[in-house]
Design an enzyme around this catalytic site. Structure first.
Site, PDB file in Angstrom:
ATOM      1  N   SER A 168       0.869  -1.185   0.000  1.00 21.44           N
ATOM      2  CA  SER A 168       0.000   0.000   0.000  1.00 21.44           C
ATOM      3  C   SER A 168       0.901   1.227   0.000  1.00 21.44           C
ATOM      4  CB  SER A 168      -0.854  -0.017   1.275  1.00 21.44           C
ATOM      5  OG  SER A 168      -1.449   1.232   1.516  1.00 21.44           O
ATOM      6  N   TYR A 181      -1.620  -1.266  10.678  1.00 23.52           N
ATOM      7  CA  TYR A 181      -1.644  -1.340   9.204  1.00 23.52           C
ATOM      8  C   TYR A 181      -0.315  -0.844   8.637  1.00 23.52           C
ATOM      9  CZ  TYR A 181      -3.824  -1.005   4.542  1.00 23.52           C
ATOM     10  OH  TYR A 181      -4.148  -1.173   3.216  1.00 23.52           O
TER      11      TYR A 181
HETATM   12  P1  NAD Z   1     -11.642  -6.181   1.144  1.00 25.14           P
HETATM   13  O1  NAD Z   1     -12.128  -5.967   2.541  1.00 25.14           O
HETATM   14  O2  NAD Z   1     -12.573  -5.942   0.020  1.00 25.14           O
HETATM   15  O3  NAD Z   1     -11.016  -7.645   1.034  1.00 25.14           O
HETATM   16  C1  NAD Z   1     -10.170  -8.177   2.026  1.00 25.14           C
HETATM   17  C2  NAD Z   1     -10.468  -9.657   2.173  1.00 25.14           C
HETATM   18  O4  NAD Z   1      -9.560 -10.222   3.141  1.00 25.14           O
HETATM   19  C3  NAD Z   1     -11.900  -9.928   2.667  1.00 25.14           C
HETATM   20  O5  NAD Z   1     -12.595 -10.740   1.739  1.00 25.14           O
HETATM   21  C4  NAD Z   1     -11.684 -10.608   3.993  1.00 25.14           C
HETATM   22  O6  NAD Z   1     -12.663 -11.589   4.301  1.00 25.14           O
HETATM   23  C5  NAD Z   1     -10.284 -11.217   3.834  1.00 25.14           C
HETATM   24  N1  NAD Z   1      -9.733 -11.541   5.138  1.00 25.14           N
HETATM   25  C6  NAD Z   1      -9.625 -10.721   6.213  1.00 25.14           C
HETATM   26  N2  NAD Z   1      -9.186 -11.432   7.281  1.00 25.14           N
HETATM   27  C7  NAD Z   1      -9.001 -12.713   6.861  1.00 25.14           C
HETATM   28  C8  NAD Z   1      -8.570 -13.913   7.508  1.00 25.14           C
HETATM   29  N3  NAD Z   1      -8.288 -13.964   8.835  1.00 25.14           N
HETATM   30  N4  NAD Z   1      -8.489 -15.041   6.769  1.00 25.14           N
HETATM   31  C9  NAD Z   1      -8.817 -15.027   5.451  1.00 25.14           C
HETATM   32  N5  NAD Z   1      -9.255 -13.938   4.807  1.00 25.14           N
HETATM   33  C10 NAD Z   1      -9.344 -12.790   5.500  1.00 25.14           C
HETATM   34  O7  NAD Z   1     -10.342  -5.266   1.015  1.00 25.14           O
HETATM   35  P2  NAD Z   1      -9.544  -4.743  -0.276  1.00 25.14           P
HETATM   36  O8  NAD Z   1      -9.769  -3.298  -0.331  1.00 25.14           O
HETATM   37  O9  NAD Z   1      -9.783  -5.603  -1.458  1.00 25.14           O
HETATM   38  O10 NAD Z   1      -8.059  -4.954   0.250  1.00 25.14           O
HETATM   39  C11 NAD Z   1      -7.257  -6.057  -0.133  1.00 25.14           C
HETATM   40  C12 NAD Z   1      -5.801  -5.745   0.171  1.00 25.14           C
HETATM   41  O11 NAD Z   1      -5.409  -4.566  -0.521  1.00 25.14           O
HETATM   42  C13 NAD Z   1      -5.507  -5.501   1.654  1.00 25.14           C
HETATM   43  O12 NAD Z   1      -4.247  -6.070   1.966  1.00 25.14           O
HETATM   44  C14 NAD Z   1      -5.437  -3.982   1.729  1.00 25.14           C
HETATM   45  O13 NAD Z   1      -4.616  -3.562   2.775  1.00 25.14           O
HETATM   46  C15 NAD Z   1      -4.817  -3.658   0.393  1.00 25.14           C
HETATM   47  N6  NAD Z   1      -5.049  -2.294  -0.091  1.00 25.14           N
HETATM   48  C16 NAD Z   1      -6.311  -1.819  -0.286  1.00 25.14           C
HETATM   49  C17 NAD Z   1      -6.487  -0.536  -0.775  1.00 25.14           C
HETATM   50  C18 NAD Z   1      -7.862   0.033  -1.003  1.00 25.14           C
HETATM   51  O14 NAD Z   1      -7.967   1.245  -1.202  1.00 25.14           O
HETATM   52  N7  NAD Z   1      -8.910  -0.759  -1.039  1.00 25.14           N
HETATM   53  C19 NAD Z   1      -5.377   0.261  -1.048  1.00 25.14           C
HETATM   54  C20 NAD Z   1      -4.102  -0.233  -0.865  1.00 25.14           C
HETATM   55  C21 NAD Z   1      -3.947  -1.529  -0.371  1.00 25.14           C
END
Ligand code: NAD
Length: 287
Positions: A168, A181
């Site tokens: 990120s 985070y």
């Molecule tokens: P999201 O919430 O849509 O998806 C995250 C998924 O991780 C969920 O389906 C959740 O059930 C799963 N998860 C959480 N805990 C878990 C566990 N104990 N076991 C198995 N699965 C588990 O989030 P997203 O926005 O798609 O984010 C995905 C990744 O991208 C994350 O690592 C986040 O930090 C990173 N990220 C997101 C953004 C953003 O703006 N959305 C930006 C930069 C980085």
């Protein structure tokens, strides 16, 4: 009232938006494990890799979400497929069982560590167990998965493989009240470089750093943020989400999934230990 729904709705996954790479290794007998595959970036990454002909093992704790991913993949008649395996990434035994199940589907060549979660509190009030949980899902699980997957990659016919890790902008600079985070995202970059160091050029690793992406995690907060601050949805997107970047729209999950396609592909042979910072200029420009 202008229709701003497309600014806050994660778009439906569309095969026409996928980056397709002609790569001999993107074949049905090779497996890519994708975590967080029930939602957002993980779902889009699973979709993009399956569209490129790989067999994807999509995993998550959210079984209904995994079903949704499998349904969308089936509806689009992609070249590859997604098999789903529910697992809790805080449980080492479930991680081992997941990799065993993936190895039953073909040769484990790729691992995309995407699952994640957030907790917002100042350091003095940050619950230690929440801190641990974020590290467990976003650093320890990727380490355990790499530990289980590397032997499969090394034992494959050509001895190659690749681990892509979702970092990120918070793996480059930080914001207040997100200590766990921030630490986890800096940590995943350290894991990425460690895999590169030990992969001897055959097993590569890279990380992906983006700003805000249009996923349910982010878009669900936009209407509330607008109400709390007394501003419009557009102002939340432009000033709060995109304020520090030079982009006018948030990134889509599939645009992030496409970075994993590129990173895993033959065109990224020299991407090893490095980070794909694709953040609209967020961390690299100042006003
Ligand atoms: P999201 O919430 O849509 O998806 C995250 C998924 O991780 C969920 O389906 C959740 O059930 C799963 N998860 C959480 N805990 C878990 C566990 N104990 N076991 C198995 N699965 C588990 O989030 P997203 O926005 O798609 O984010 C995905 C990744 O991208 C994350 O690592 C986040 O930090 C990173 N990220 C997101 C953004 C953003 O703006 N959305 C930006 C930069 C980085």
């Amino acid at each position: 009232m202008p229709d701003d729904s497309d600014r806050v709705e994660p778009p439906e996954l569309d095969p026409n938006e996928v980056l397709y790479v002609d790569d001999d290794r993107f074949a049905a007998d090779n497996v890519a494990i994708v975590t967080g595959a029930a939602s957002g970036i993980g779902r889009a990454t699973a979709f993009a890799l399956a569209a490129n002909g790989l067999t994807v093992v999509g995993t998550d704790v959210d079984e209904a979400g995994l079903d949704g991913t499998a349904e969308r993949v089936a509806d689009c008649d992609l070249d590859g497929r997604v098999a789903t395996v529910a697992a809790d990434l805080t449980d080492a035994d479930e991680i081992a069982a997941l990799v065993d199940a993936a190895a039953d589907e073909g040769t484990v060549k790729y691992l995309a560590n995407v699952a994640g979660l957030q907790h917002v509190d100042p350091i003095e009030a940050f619950p230690a167990e929440r801190f641990d949980r974020l590290q467990d899902v976003m650093v320890r699980a990727p380490f355990l998965l790499a530990k289980e997957c590397l032997p499969h990659m090394r034992a494959s016919e050509d001895g190659t493989g690749c681990v892509g890790n979702m970092a990120s902008v918070h793996g480059h600079y930080v914001t207040s009240d997100k200590v766990a985070y921030n630490v986890a995202k800096f940590g995943i970059r350290g894991l990425t470089q460690s895999i590169a160091a030990e992969g001897d050029g055959s097993v590569r690793s890279f990380s992906v750093s983006t700003g805000y992406v249009k996923t349910p995690l982010v878009t669900d907060q936009i209407p509330d943020t607008a109400e709390q601050r007394g501003i419009s949805v557009d102002e939340v997107v432009e000033d709060v989400m995109l304020g520090q970047s030079r982009a006018s729209e948030m990134m889509t999950p599939l645009e992030v999934g496409n970075l994993f396609v590129f990173g895993f592909s033959k065109h990224a042979g020299h991407l090893n230990g490095g980070d794909l910072t694709v953040d609209g200029g967020m961390t690299l420009t100042y006003e």
